[in-house]
Design a protein around this motif. Structure first.
Motif, PDB file in Angstrom:
ATOM      1  N   LEU C 385      21.176 -47.479  -1.634  1.00  0.00           N
ATOM      2  CA  LEU C 385      20.094 -46.937  -0.811  1.00  0.00           C
ATOM      3  C   LEU C 385      19.196 -48.068  -0.331  1.00  0.00           C
ATOM      4  O   LEU C 385      18.706 -48.070   0.799  1.00  0.00           O
ATOM      5  N   PRO C 391      13.198 -45.759   2.498  1.00  0.00           N
ATOM      6  CA  PRO C 391      11.848 -46.129   2.102  1.00  0.00           C
ATOM      7  C   PRO C 391      11.655 -46.108   0.594  1.00  0.00           C
ATOM      8  O   PRO C 391      12.337 -45.372  -0.110  1.00  0.00           O
ATOM      9  N   LEU C 392      10.720 -46.906   0.150  1.00  0.00           N
ATOM     10  CA  LEU C 392      10.410 -47.122  -1.264  1.00  0.00           C
ATOM     11  C   LEU C 392      11.455 -47.975  -1.961  1.00  0.00           C
ATOM     12  O   LEU C 392      11.460 -48.101  -3.177  1.00  0.00           O
ATOM     13  N   PHE C 396      13.964 -51.330   2.758  1.00  0.00           N
ATOM     14  CA  PHE C 396      13.102 -50.768   3.791  1.00  0.00           C
ATOM     15  C   PHE C 396      12.057 -51.785   4.241  1.00  0.00           C
ATOM     16  O   PHE C 396      11.787 -51.921   5.436  1.00  0.00           O
ATOM     17  N   ILE C 397      11.523 -52.498   3.281  1.00  0.00           N
ATOM     18  CA  ILE C 397      10.465 -53.464   3.605  1.00  0.00           C
ATOM     19  C   ILE C 397      11.008 -54.527   4.561  1.00  0.00           C
ATOM     20  O   ILE C 397      10.376 -54.868   5.570  1.00  0.00           O
ATOM     21  N   LYS C 399      13.493 -54.275   6.583  1.00  0.00           N
ATOM     22  CA  LYS C 399      13.757 -53.680   7.882  1.00  0.00           C
ATOM     23  C   LYS C 399      12.467 -53.454   8.647  1.00  0.00           C
ATOM     24  O   LYS C 399      12.399 -53.654   9.852  1.00  0.00           O
ATOM     25  N   TRP C 400      11.463 -53.047   7.937  1.00  0.00           N
ATOM     26  CA  TRP C 400      10.160 -52.798   8.559  1.00  0.00           C
ATOM     27  C   TRP C 400       9.697 -54.059   9.294  1.00  0.00           C
ATOM     28  O   TRP C 400       9.317 -54.017  10.459  1.00  0.00           O
ATOM     29  N   TYR C 401       9.767 -55.188   8.609  1.00  0.00           N
ATOM     30  CA  TYR C 401       9.295 -56.418   9.233  1.00  0.00           C
ATOM     31  C   TYR C 401      10.217 -56.873  10.347  1.00  0.00           C
ATOM     32  O   TYR C 401       9.773 -57.375  11.377  1.00  0.00           O
ATOM     33  N   LEU C 426      25.116 -47.236   5.479  1.00  0.00           N
ATOM     34  CA  LEU C 426      25.240 -45.892   4.907  1.00  0.00           C
ATOM     35  C   LEU C 426      26.715 -45.518   4.785  1.00  0.00           C
ATOM     36  O   LEU C 426      27.157 -45.006   3.757  1.00  0.00           O
ATOM     37  N   GLY C 469       9.836 -52.489  -3.616  1.00  0.00           N
ATOM     38  CA  GLY C 469       9.865 -51.646  -2.437  1.00  0.00           C
ATOM     39  C   GLY C 469       8.611 -50.793  -2.344  1.00  0.00           C
ATOM     40  O   GLY C 469       8.180 -50.404  -1.269  1.00  0.00           O
ATOM     41  N   ILE C 470       8.025 -50.507  -3.509  1.00  0.00           N
ATOM     42  CA  ILE C 470       6.827 -49.680  -3.511  1.00  0.00           C
ATOM     43  C   ILE C 470       5.590 -50.552  -3.354  1.00  0.00           C
ATOM     44  O   ILE C 470       4.643 -50.190  -2.668  1.00  0.00           O
ATOM     45  N   ASP C 471       5.614 -51.706  -3.992  1.00  0.00           N
ATOM     46  CA  ASP C 471       4.459 -52.580  -3.893  1.00  0.00           C
ATOM     47  C   ASP C 471       4.923 -53.925  -3.332  1.00  0.00           C
ATOM     48  O   ASP C 471       5.261 -54.831  -4.069  1.00  0.00           O
ATOM     49  N   ALA C 472       4.955 -54.009  -2.016  1.00  0.00           N
ATOM     50  CA  ALA C 472       5.513 -55.207  -1.386  1.00  0.00           C
ATOM     51  C   ALA C 472       4.424 -56.166  -0.945  1.00  0.00           C
ATOM     52  O   ALA C 472       4.692 -57.108  -0.223  1.00  0.00           O
ATOM     53  N   LYS C 473       3.207 -55.926  -1.387  1.00  0.00           N
ATOM     54  CA  LYS C 473       2.114 -56.779  -0.903  1.00  0.00           C
ATOM     55  C   LYS C 473       2.348 -58.233  -1.275  1.00  0.00           C
ATOM     56  O   LYS C 473       2.215 -59.132  -0.451  1.00  0.00           O
ATOM     57  N   ALA C 476       5.571 -59.699   0.502  1.00  0.00           N
ATOM     58  CA  ALA C 476       5.338 -59.870   1.933  1.00  0.00           C
ATOM     59  C   ALA C 476       4.285 -60.941   2.180  1.00  0.00           C
ATOM     60  O   ALA C 476       4.389 -61.722   3.129  1.00  0.00           O
TER      61      ALA C 476
END
Lengths: 139, 483, 491, 119
Positions: C385, C391-392, C396-397, C399-401, C426, C469-473, C476
């Motif tokens: 996944l 997400p999470l 995801f992180i 991909k987001w960036y 997938l 994934g939940i806390d990527a601060k 990132a």
């Protein structure tokens, strides 16, 4: 094997000088061309010659593979260990000045010990490569 | 509080898992959690009505992107519907799953509870990121439910299900969310929207298209195929998830995006809005027409759902207050009506082992309660009094008039007529038809198992009640548009 | 101690490698390797906090000032890579003990750990050094030990895979030496910072573009950039499980680090992208890699091979981010370095668990494992996944960036390809999941869940997948700082 | 004449291409390694020739001779390292070939492929 007298005698004469020359290259490394790497190869060459002339079995009796392997690992430790010692003495990594009160002596000792490490490793690796390939039985 | 509402069913899920060996205790756990959850959600009504709904930031995932929760009227409507129907469906499921001798029941109840937890997350999310996260969790945790039987057919359906839902959400919705973040600098839901004045109309129009088609769960054609595919799942899943939780999460997202991301003022000025409204209208008509052709009852109901979902999408795209109110109310009205229909379909399956409408002649005589409830549900979907569906259709109709779109009003009318025919065919056949000659129904067909029957009667009565007391829903939705 | 940390980071594992060989007993040498890995991990963490607090740390070896002596230089990026490499090693080694005992002959185990630690040393050295020739030396240390490690796989094809890797890897390394030599011939220095200063003056010559080209090809070979990836799938498939988990999550990452170092720090982003237009080569190749390699992955019948092709595709993501040459893009690439290490690490370790119990990684052989090895397959699902980018999870992180970086430049198509890649991911992840969960297990003796010593490290990485994934601060933040540093935009 | 002035580079390029071509075109695993070796050696020559100055001597300080021209020692030092690396690579490569020969009974690439495909 036994009938090659010239070879055997010649080798017998040559090998001590080869080994001695290796040591010369090693210890003269401070002042002229030379150093652990070349010395290690020459030293190993002496053994390889011995093995070629007198057979692998005899060579392995003189220098058992286990010892050779230990040598190759030990040399690395001598080299890196020197660096660690200089650090323990308050210098940086491989900062030979820290090895003695007089930086000149420090450099001398530092290079000597590092080169010794190189000699041991190179010798060990060379001979073990030779053993590894020569020791194979073709299937 | 919202966090508790998400955690409670998740916790319940693990209790279910732990109690897997003792079915009665396991089901008791599901029901208890369900009732507790509903009580919890009900307790949120007052703060929201007083205008003291709160927001919580759980944690900051990326700088500026948070996992945040918020209780607001629209979310509350969705949460109320889902949390009320969960224990009811569980009750139904107990009868259904045992009556049908299904395997892997623990897994079933486990993922069921997780799905509800995710639906609560969708309902209470405070920004697009949180919503997307729970939206995806909802997709993934319903996958094992869709493929519950593990047969080749179920696996194929599962592939379609996952394929379409993830393609749309990752391909379009995520793109839209990141794009929103890019141009607006935030993804929070705010009354009045966040996009107004941030980019050219053309860009925002494209963004709206991405959102509407990106929310695959809203089943706007051509991304509707997953919904009929999902019908291989056991009926309680079809009933709660594919008539209520999952699909409503989709249209809920669209409503939310319309109101809190675009804002009604902006939405009305975009060039793509009317086009999308017509796409929804086309889905309404086409869905109804396809429903006609289906003999399998669940398939027919699925296409009916596709059609009805687009009512809500249409309501959102009308971009006026009546449209939003009608759309929001339709979330609840359609939920109660459609779940009753699915319960009926499941009851027939369990009791008479029939799935085809053409073979249901005469069953009404042996299963009067089931088909009576089915009739009530059908009325609600069609939108005639005395069922709740009348109200939402009323407001949607008002919305089309307000928008000056007589064509859309006509669409709604035509679709209602179509649904009148394809839905009422079932009880009419059941009550007045003659049993077919070759029907070899097992001896002694009687009503569905008692727990299931209770559930059916409950939802049917609720449908009727909603006609008499639509006040709460209407108030909440009015708050949404007037915030 | 602290001021010597940059070099101790590399020297302690270097000392541990012969020690692991000298102790001779499998268990002891494992302990030595474990100690080295944990030491490296804590050293790297402490370096990272140091760098984040007070900027780059320089270290002069032997007290010779740069540019005469060799300088070790730890900045945000290198500290980051050090943490990745040593962290993965610290997780893989506990995993390795049981796995290696199953897959490798007893008398070779000390050799195995020696090579593994040497490989880690080389990778750490590449990240730590500030001297381009040193990069080459460490690169060869890591590569040579990697050849040896891969050759220890059970299947005889491990040998040919290793040979293939050796040929291609050596060519790549030789290209890098040529590039370094040409740069040296024009500037007379090997220190990275010094090179960066002197190169602009001679950039107009014909030699520097040639050096650039040699380096670009050499590094691309090492990082398995499509179409120079041919060595990778076989190498990952036939290597012992623990080796695959380690190399897959570190070796190509360090190659990406080299790419960043050479083309951002040494040549400078302006020269690389505005004069040489590196992006015109990297970007199309990365895009093709993402799509084509994902498609190839879908058709694989071996789980490890499937993941290997997926790795080539994922490398495409990193290179894609870098080729955007913007702060966000580079940050996305750097972030994906870390994130991909986490996900591929956990996926390959899950495969290692399968290998341990089933003895094969063919997809067919995984039928029914969802029931018989629930925790292993759950780890695989979560890792998968993450690979898809749900997400999470860390995926995801990234991909987001990446999508954000593409949108920022108005590159629509690229954002679309990135998301298309997720969908292809997938497809290949689900291929395994379906077999594991929906196919009944074969008859015969049942398979048991993998032992805890394998499961715990796997789940540590899986948890990291979720946690970051939940806390990527933090991640990132570091990635953005590194990107700003690389692009010279100030932090 | 100008082209001839670069003769060392011509030699390097020629050797490099010979090595590279051998590596690509030969199916025999040992021959490939020979090609790799030639390829690497060409780079060594490149380095050494970079540092060589005509008339320069070894960079050793001797008393009384302070203004001699030295050959730059650094390329030689670097290439010493590269030689070690090359030897190690060759050794690993040959070791692999020996093992491949034991496992497959051949060191011809196409024959190995045939055997792998059969499995």
């Amino acid at each position: 094997m036994d009938d090659r007298v010239i070879l055997r005698v010649g080798a017998k004469v040559l090998i001590p000088f080869i080994l001695l020359f290796a040591l010369y290259v090693q210890f003269h490394g401070d002042y002229g061309p030379g150093g652990g790497f070349q010395a290690g190869v020459i030293f190993a060459a002496g053994f390889v010659l011995y093995a070629l002339v007198y057979g692998l079995g005899n060579a392995k009796k003189v220098m058992p593979p286990a010892v050779v392997h230990v040598c190759s690992a030990l040399g690395v430790m001598i080299f890196a260990g020197t660096g660690v010692v200089t650090m323990l003495l308050g210098g940086g990594f491989l900062d030979y000045n820290a090895l003695a009160h007089d930086p000149h002596h420090g450099q001398h000792w530092g290079i000597f010990s590092v080169e010794a490490g190189v000699l041991v490793t190179v010798f060990g690796v060379m001979v073990s490569i030779f053993y590894a390939f020569a020791g194979r039985r073709s299937s | 509080m919202a966090a508790v509402a998400i955690a409670l069913p998740a916790l319940g899920a693990f209790v279910v898992l732990a109690l897997g060996k003792w079915p009665n205790a396991r089901e008791a756990a599901t029901l208890t959690t369900g009732v507790a959850l509903f009580a919890l959600v009900v307790s949120m009504i007052h703060p929201v009505e007083d205008g003291t709904g709160q927001g919580w930031t759980l944690l900051e995932v990326l700088p500026g992107v948070t996992l945040g929760l918020e209780v607001e009227p629209l979310g509350l409507v969705f949460a109320l519907v889902a949390s009320l129907l969960w224990p009811v469906t569980s009750l139904y499921a107990i009868g259904y799953m045992r009556g049908h001798h299904e395997e892997n029941q623990t897994r079933f109840y486990f993922f069921f509870a997780i799905a509800i937890s995710a639906a609560m997350g969708v309902a209470f999310s405070a920004n697009l990121f949180t919503l997307f996260a729970f939206y995806e969790i909802l997709t993934l945790c319903t996958f094992p439910l869709v493929t519950h039987h593990g047969t080749e057919e179920a696996r194929k359906a599962g592939r379609v299900y996952l394929g379409i839902l993830l393609t749309t959400s990752v391909g379009f919705q995520l793109l839209a969310i990141i794009w929103t973040w890019q141009i607006a600098g935030t993804v929070d839901f705010r009354p009045g929207g966040i996009l107004a004045g941030t980019a050219s109309k053309g860009v925002l129009s494209a963004l709206l298209v991405l959102f509407v088609f990106g929310v695959g769960k809203a089943a706007v054609m051509p991304f509707h195929r997953w919904l009929p595919a999902a019908m291989v799942a056991p009926t309680p899943v079809s009933a709660l998830l594919h008539a209520v939780a999952v699909v409503k999460a989709g249209v809920f997202t669209i409503l939310k995006v319309a109101v809190y991301v675009f804002g009604l003022d902006l939405l009305g000025t975009l060039s793509s809005t009317p086009w999308l409204a017509w796409a929804a209208a086309a889905t309404i008509i086409l869905g109804s027409l396809v429903a006609f052709t289906k003999d399998n009852l669940k398939a027919r109901l699925a296409y009916s759902t596709i059609s009805q979902l687009s009512y809500i999408v249409l309501g959102a795209l009308l971009a006026n207050e009546a449209g939003i109110i009608g759309g929001g109310m339709h979330i609840a009205m359609h939920a109660f009506g459609k779940i009753t229909l699915f319960f009926g379909a499941g009851a027939v399956l369990v009791a008479a082992h029939e799935t085809d409408i053409s073979r249901m002649h005469g069953l009404g005589r042996t299963m009067p309660i089931t088909f009576g409830a089915f009739f009530v549900g059908a009325l609600s979907i069609i939108g005639v009094p005395p069922a709740g569906g009348a109200w939402s259709k009323w407001f949607l109709g008002l919305g089309t008039l307000e928008a000056g779109q007589l064509g859309l009003l006509a669409t709604l009318m035509v679709s209602s007529l179509l649904s009148l025919v394809y839905l009422l065919e079932v009880p009419v056949r059941a009550f007045f038809g003659r049993p077919p000659e070759d029907a070899h129904h097992p001896e002694g067909i009687h009503e569905a198992p008692l727990p299931s029957l209770i559930a059916i009667v409950f939802t049917a009565l609720a449908t009727l009640t909603l006609f008499v007391h639509p006040g709460l829903l209407h108030d909440l939705m009015t708050m949404v548009v007037s915030r | 101690m602290r001021e010597n940390l940059p070099v101790l980071q590399v020297v302690v594992p270097l000392l541990a490698a012969p020690l692991a060989f000298l102790v001779r007993r499998p268990r002891l040498s494992w302990l030595v390797a474990l100690g080295a890995a944990f030491w490296a991990f804590f050293a790297a963490l402490s370096l990272l906090t140091g760098v984040l607090a007070s900027g780059a740390i320089g270290y002069e070896i032997g007290g010779w000032e740069p540019p005469w002596g060799i300088e070790y230089r730890i900045d945000e990026l290198s500290a980051w890579v050090l943490v990745i490499v040593s962290g993965i090693a610290a997780v893989v080694l506990p995993f390795a003990r049981a796995s290696v005992e199953r897959e490798i002959e007893r008398d070779r185990i000390p050799l195995f750990y020696t090579a593994l630690i040497l490989c880690m040393t080389g990778l750490l050295g590449i990240a730590a050094t500030g001297d381009v020739f040193n990069v080459f030396v460490f690169l060869e240390i890591s590569s040579l030990s990697a050849y040896g490690l891969i050759a220890m796989g059970q299947n005889r094809r491990a040998l040919t895979s290793s040979y293939q890797y050796l040929i291609m890897g050596s060519v790549g390394a030789t290209f890098i030496v040529i590039g370094i030599g040409l740069m040296y011939s024009m500037t007379g220095t090997l220190n990275m910072a010094d090179l960066a200063e002197r190169l602009p003056a001679v950039a107009a010559s014909r030699t520097i573009p040639v050096a650039f080209a040699f380096l670009a090809v050499g590094v691309s070979l090492k990082l398995a950039l499509f179409p120079l990836h041919l060595w990778l799938p076989n190498a990952y498939t036939y290597a012992p499980s623990a080796v695959t988990a380690f190399i897959a999550s570190t070796a190509t990452k360090v190659a990406v680090y080299m790419l960043l170092r050479f083309f951002f720090t040494v040549f400078g982003a302006a020269f690389s992208f505005e004069v040489m237009h590196l992006d015109r080569i990297l970007m199309p190749l990365a895009l093709v890699a993402i799509v084509a390699m994902s498609l190839v992955a879908i058709n694989q019948e071996n789980g490890k091979r499937l993941l290997a092709y997926s790795s080539v595709a994922q490398i495409g993501y990193m290179v894609l981010g870098i080729s955007l040459a913007s702060v966000l893009g580079v940050a996305a690439g750097v972030l994906h370095l870390f994130n991909h290490a986490l996900m591929k690490g956990s996926l390959f370790m899950a495969m290692g668990c399968v290998m341990y119990r089933v003895g094969s990684c063919r997809v067919e052989a995984m039928a029914g494992l969802g029931k018989t090895m629930p925790f292993t397959m759950a780890a695989f699902v979560v890792g998968g996944l993450s690979l898809i980018g749900v997400p999470l999870t860390v995926g995801f992180i990234s991909k987001w960036y990446l999508v954000q970086a593409a949108l920022e430049k108005g590159m629509w198509g690229i954002a679309a390809v990135v998301l298309l890649g997720s969908l292809l991911a997938l497809a290949y992840v689900w291929k395994v999941v379906e077999v594991a969960y929906f196919r009944p297990p074969p008859d015969g003796p049942g398979v048991r869940e993998a032992p805890l010593s394998l499961l715990i490290p796997t789940w540590v990485l899986v948890a990291a997948n979720l946690w970051f994934g939940i806390d990527a601060k933090t991640t990132a933040g570091v990635a953005l700082r590194a990107a700003r540093m690389l692009l010279g935009a100030g932090s | 004449m100008r082209l001839l002035g670069y003769f060392n580079y011509w030699i390097v390029v020629a050797l490099m291409m010979i090595g590279f071509y051998t590596m690509i075109s030969r199916g025999n695993l040992v021959k490939k390694l020979v090609g790799l070796s030639v390829f690497q050696t060409s780079v060594m020559i490149l380095y050494i020739s970079l540092g060589k100055i005509f008339g320069g001597t070894a960079p050793i300080l001797l008393e009384g001779e302070e203004h001699v021209v030295y050959t730059n020692p650094i390329p030689s030092v670097l290439i010493l390292t590269a030689i070690v690396v090359g030897v190690a690579t060759l050794a690993v490569g040959l070791a692999l070939v020996v093992r491949i020969h034991e496992a497959y009974g051949t060191i011809e690439e196409d024959e190995i492929h045939v055997q792998d495909d059969v499995m």
